[in-house]
Every structure is written in C-alpha cells, then in structure tokens.
Write a protein that holds these residues in place. Sequence first.
Motif, mmCIF file in Angstrom:
data_model
loop_
_atom_site.group_PDB
_atom_site.id
_atom_site.type_symbol
_atom_site.label_atom_id
_atom_site.label_comp_id
_atom_site.label_asym_id
_atom_site.label_seq_id
_atom_site.Cartn_x
_atom_site.Cartn_y
_atom_site.Cartn_z
ATOM 1 N N MET A 1 0.848 -1.183 0.000
ATOM 2 C CA MET A 1 0.000 0.000 0.000
ATOM 3 C C MET A 1 0.887 1.238 0.000
ATOM 4 S SD MET A 1 -2.692 -1.250 2.956
ATOM 5 C CE MET A 1 -1.634 -2.534 3.666
ATOM 6 N N VAL A 2 0.407 2.307 -0.638
ATOM 7 C CA VAL A 2 1.082 3.601 -0.573
ATOM 8 C C VAL A 2 0.167 4.566 0.172
ATOM 9 C CG1 VAL A 2 2.167 5.481 -1.836
ATOM 10 C CG2 VAL A 2 2.290 3.150 -2.748
ATOM 11 N N GLU A 3 0.644 5.005 1.326
ATOM 12 C CA GLU A 3 -0.080 5.935 2.197
ATOM 13 C C GLU A 3 0.236 7.358 1.717
ATOM 14 O OE1 GLU A 3 -2.169 6.328 4.598
ATOM 15 O OE2 GLU A 3 -1.522 8.191 5.535
ATOM 16 N N ILE A 4 -0.817 8.102 1.393
ATOM 17 C CA ILE A 4 -0.669 9.379 0.691
ATOM 18 C C ILE A 4 -0.783 10.561 1.639
ATOM 19 C CG2 ILE A 4 -1.609 10.848 -1.121
ATOM 20 C CD1 ILE A 4 -0.220 8.353 -2.203
ATOM 21 N N SER A 5 0.153 11.472 1.493
ATOM 22 C CA SER A 5 0.171 12.704 2.290
ATOM 23 C C SER A 5 -0.771 13.729 1.676
ATOM 24 C CB SER A 5 1.594 13.257 2.314
ATOM 25 O OG SER A 5 1.665 14.514 2.938
ATOM 26 N N THR B 1 -0.078 16.679 8.596
ATOM 27 C CA THR B 1 -0.346 15.268 8.906
ATOM 28 C C THR B 1 0.744 14.346 8.372
ATOM 29 O OG1 THR B 1 -1.720 15.071 6.914
ATOM 30 C CG2 THR B 1 -2.852 15.598 8.975
ATOM 31 N N PHE B 2 1.805 14.927 7.831
ATOM 32 C CA PHE B 2 2.850 14.088 7.241
ATOM 33 C C PHE B 2 3.504 13.172 8.272
ATOM 34 C CE2 PHE B 2 7.411 13.479 6.329
ATOM 35 C CZ PHE B 2 7.275 12.588 5.266
ATOM 36 N N GLU B 3 3.679 13.645 9.496
ATOM 37 C CA GLU B 3 4.320 12.786 10.494
ATOM 38 C C GLU B 3 3.496 11.526 10.732
ATOM 39 O OE1 GLU B 3 7.311 13.118 11.423
ATOM 40 O OE2 GLU B 3 7.597 15.124 10.582
ATOM 41 N N ALA B 4 2.188 11.652 10.763
ATOM 42 C CA ALA B 4 1.328 10.471 10.931
ATOM 43 C C ALA B 4 1.423 9.561 9.716
ATOM 44 C CB ALA B 4 -0.118 10.906 11.160
ATOM 45 N N THR B 5 1.439 10.163 8.534
ATOM 46 C CA THR B 5 1.576 9.396 7.298
ATOM 47 C C THR B 5 2.902 8.634 7.281
ATOM 48 O OG1 THR B 5 0.128 10.768 5.942
ATOM 49 C CG2 THR B 5 1.952 9.715 4.816
ATOM 50 N N HIS B 6 3.971 9.334 7.602
ATOM 51 C CA HIS B 6 5.288 8.704 7.571
ATOM 52 C C HIS B 6 5.405 7.622 8.641
ATOM 53 C CE1 HIS B 6 9.789 8.633 8.183
ATOM 54 N NE2 HIS B 6 9.650 8.359 6.904
ATOM 55 N N ALA B 7 4.809 7.842 9.789
ATOM 56 C CA ALA B 7 4.871 6.852 10.855
ATOM 57 C C ALA B 7 4.227 5.535 10.442
ATOM 58 C CB ALA B 7 4.203 7.394 12.119
ATOM 59 N N LEU B 8 3.166 5.598 9.686
ATOM 60 C CA LEU B 8 2.526 4.372 9.201
ATOM 61 C C LEU B 8 3.470 3.592 8.303
ATOM 62 C CD1 LEU B 8 -1.063 5.697 8.474
ATOM 63 C CD2 LEU B 8 -0.533 3.686 9.870
ATOM 64 N N ALA B 9 4.175 4.293 7.441
ATOM 65 C CA ALA B 9 5.106 3.615 6.539
ATOM 66 C C ALA B 9 6.277 3.010 7.305
ATOM 67 C CB ALA B 9 5.606 4.590 5.478
ATOM 68 N N VAL B 10 6.758 3.720 8.287
ATOM 69 C CA VAL B 10 7.888 3.225 9.075
ATOM 70 C C VAL B 10 7.487 1.993 9.887
ATOM 71 C CG1 VAL B 10 9.425 3.794 10.994
ATOM 72 C CG2 VAL B 10 9.062 5.442 9.146
ATOM 73 N N HIS C 1 5.196 -0.301 9.202
ATOM 74 C CA HIS C 1 4.684 -1.467 8.472
ATOM 75 C C HIS C 1 5.542 -1.732 7.237
ATOM 76 C CE1 HIS C 1 1.024 -1.559 10.916
ATOM 77 N NE2 HIS C 1 1.006 -0.237 10.800
ATOM 78 N N PRO C 2 6.082 -2.935 7.105
ATOM 79 C CA PRO C 2 6.973 -3.212 5.973
ATOM 80 C C PRO C 2 6.283 -3.220 4.615
ATOM 81 C CG PRO C 2 6.527 -5.215 7.220
ATOM 82 C CD PRO C 2 5.971 -4.082 8.023
ATOM 83 N N ASP C 3 4.966 -3.316 4.590
ATOM 84 C CA ASP C 3 4.233 -3.339 3.329
ATOM 85 C C ASP C 3 3.569 -2.000 3.010
ATOM 86 O OD1 ASP C 3 2.534 -3.662 5.479
ATOM 87 O OD2 ASP C 3 1.426 -5.355 4.645
ATOM 88 N N ILE C 4 3.892 -0.949 3.763
ATOM 89 C CA ILE C 4 3.344 0.385 3.510
ATOM 90 C C ILE C 4 4.487 1.352 3.220
ATOM 91 C CG2 ILE C 4 2.017 2.315 4.446
ATOM 92 C CD1 ILE C 4 0.455 0.372 6.148
ATOM 93 N N TRP C 5 4.327 2.121 2.146
ATOM 94 C CA TRP C 5 5.247 3.195 1.779
ATOM 95 C C TRP C 5 4.447 4.484 1.797
ATOM 96 C CZ3 TRP C 5 10.368 1.668 0.661
ATOM 97 C CH2 TRP C 5 10.550 0.275 0.631
ATOM 98 N N CYS C 6 5.058 5.632 1.550
ATOM 99 C CA CYS C 6 4.292 6.870 1.658
ATOM 100 C C CYS C 6 4.812 7.946 0.716
ATOM 101 C CB CYS C 6 4.268 7.383 3.091
ATOM 102 S SG CYS C 6 5.806 8.142 3.660
ATOM 103 N N SER C 7 4.023 9.006 0.601
ATOM 104 C CA SER C 7 4.383 10.190 -0.175
ATOM 105 C C SER C 7 4.460 11.384 0.764
ATOM 106 C CB SER C 7 3.339 10.454 -1.265
ATOM 107 O OG SER C 7 2.103 10.869 -0.675
ATOM 108 N N VAL C 8 4.855 12.530 0.208
ATOM 109 C CA VAL C 8 4.818 13.783 0.964
ATOM 110 C C VAL C 8 4.249 14.876 0.064
ATOM 111 C CG1 VAL C 8 7.244 14.324 0.395
ATOM 112 C CG2 VAL C 8 6.125 15.471 2.315
ATOM 113 N N GLY C 9 3.280 15.614 0.587
ATOM 114 C CA GLY C 9 2.689 16.676 -0.214
ATOM 115 C C GLY C 9 1.460 17.267 0.428
ATOM 116 N N ALA C 10 0.793 18.153 -0.322
ATOM 117 C CA ALA C 10 -0.379 18.864 0.179
ATOM 118 C C ALA C 10 -1.464 18.883 -0.904
ATOM 119 C CB ALA C 10 -0.020 20.289 0.583
ATOM 120 N N ARG D 1 11.441 5.370 3.183
ATOM 121 C CA ARG D 1 10.098 4.896 2.826
ATOM 122 C C ARG D 1 9.211 5.966 2.193
ATOM 123 N NH1 ARG D 1 9.981 -0.107 4.156
ATOM 124 N NH2 ARG D 1 7.763 -0.368 3.732
ATOM 125 N N VAL D 2 9.762 7.126 1.874
ATOM 126 C CA VAL D 2 9.022 8.132 1.104
ATOM 127 C C VAL D 2 9.317 7.894 -0.372
ATOM 128 C CG1 VAL D 2 8.620 10.576 0.680
ATOM 129 C CG2 VAL D 2 9.135 9.784 2.997
#
Length: 261
Positions: A33-37, A42-51, A53-62, A86-87
């Motif tokens: 899964m890719v968790e979207i910023s 809320t980026f810290e919460a988004t990034h924390a999910l990716a960190v 969980h090994p199957d979750i990655w994330c983006s950064v943006g608005a 993981r971003v």
Amino acid sequence: MLIDSHVNLHAAQFDEDREAVIDRARAAGVGMMVEISDSLSTFEATHALAVAHPDIWCSVGAHPHEARHHLDMTAADLIERAGRPRVVGIGECGLDFHYDLSPRDQQEAVFRTHVAAARRTGLPLVVHTREADDRMAAILREEQGEGPFKFLMHCYTSGAELAEQATKMGAWFSISGIATFKAAEDVRAVIRAMPADRIIVETDCPYLAPVPHRGRRNEPAYVGHVLQALADIRGWSLEAAEARTTDAFFALFDRIPRPVG
C-alpha cells in the motif's frame, strides 16, 4: 500481487480500527500500500505508518484543498521530507476547481512547487485534478518544458482530451472504485483508451468504496473489486490485469524494491 496505490490510512475514519483495517487488507491479498500525504501537518502520521509497516510506503505533499495553508512551503521543504526512509512519491497535489477550497491561483502556485520537488528528486508526482482539465493540461505542458518528471493522474475521472494529452506526456493513470459505479460509463470509456502499460489501481480509502461496498467506508481490502472492474473494462483476464498493474506500479514507484518470487 494486489497493490493499493493510494490509501489515506491516517484519516480520522480509521482511528478506531486502523490496525484491523491493515490486517484485513493483508488477509484479502493486498501485498503493498502507498499511504498518501495530504498536508504537511499530517505528514508525520503518514510517515509513521510507513515506518511501522513493511508493506506500507508513503508520499509527501499537500492536497489542493490545503494549498491556502502551504503558501510558504518550498520545494526544499518537500525535498527534505522526501529524503526520509520509505518516502516514494510527491503529492497528492494538483487542482480542484469543483470545491475551490483554496483560491485557484494558490492551488496553481503550490502545485508548481510540488512539480519542482518531483523534478529534483526523481520521485513520481501524484496528481489530483477535478474540473480543471484545461489548466491542468497547460501547467503540465509548461512544467514538462522546464524539465521532465514522472507523474500519476490519480483516481482519474476527468475528460478524454486531458487523458490523451497526459498520455503523450508519459503519464500513468490510477483507477478507483468509481469505475464500478453504474453511472460512470464516461469514466469507463476513458479507461478503455488509457495506455495498457501505465495503469494502476487504488481505493483512495476511506472514500469512493467500490460496488458492492458503495456507500460504506472504503478499505484497502476492497482494491480487488477495482482490479476486477479494470479487467472487465479492458477485456483482460484478472491474472493479466494483476500482472499489468503490478508491472506498471513498480515502473512508476521505482524506489520501492520489487519482491522476488
């Protein structure tokens, strides 16, 4: 592999059962899964999910709705966060002229900031566009003229002309649960013309639950319904749709290691 390329698991709708939602996705065969910023706030919460969980990655943006709160954001701000583990993408960003929750000139300015960050990092840009086809096409052309960048037209429901222009610029497209809606034949017609090697699938959860879950909170576990709809629309077998979208996903999000075997 089932891949949900766009989840919003940081959303408040998941506060009561977030880990159970993730477990249900895995049980349904979702391998990534890719968790979207949607905001730097809320980026810290988004990034924390990716960190976590090994199957979750994330983006950064608005998100364009949030543009009015990000007028001072620079490409360097995005690039700094994009350097974290993981971003793997920049965005969600773009234009939303349906709700106009931020003034249009501010949306455009903040969108161009994201483009600059995508160009400089080499990360794919996750683009939101709604009722802004002409301006989106113009900005993408102008920015591509300044230098190439990879981009994804996320949850694409805009017109055929923008899709054609974006295709010529090398865009990827992601398909959501809207493709299963009875009244969405215009969306399905555009999907039939998309480049076969640049289509991926998403839920955009907790929004846009596909049939047969329409009207409920969406979850990554439902992405298989979107994949089946894509297969039906394109006349592919389910296995072919899974293989094609998996290949397209890793070609776009090329910072994510592809599992072996």
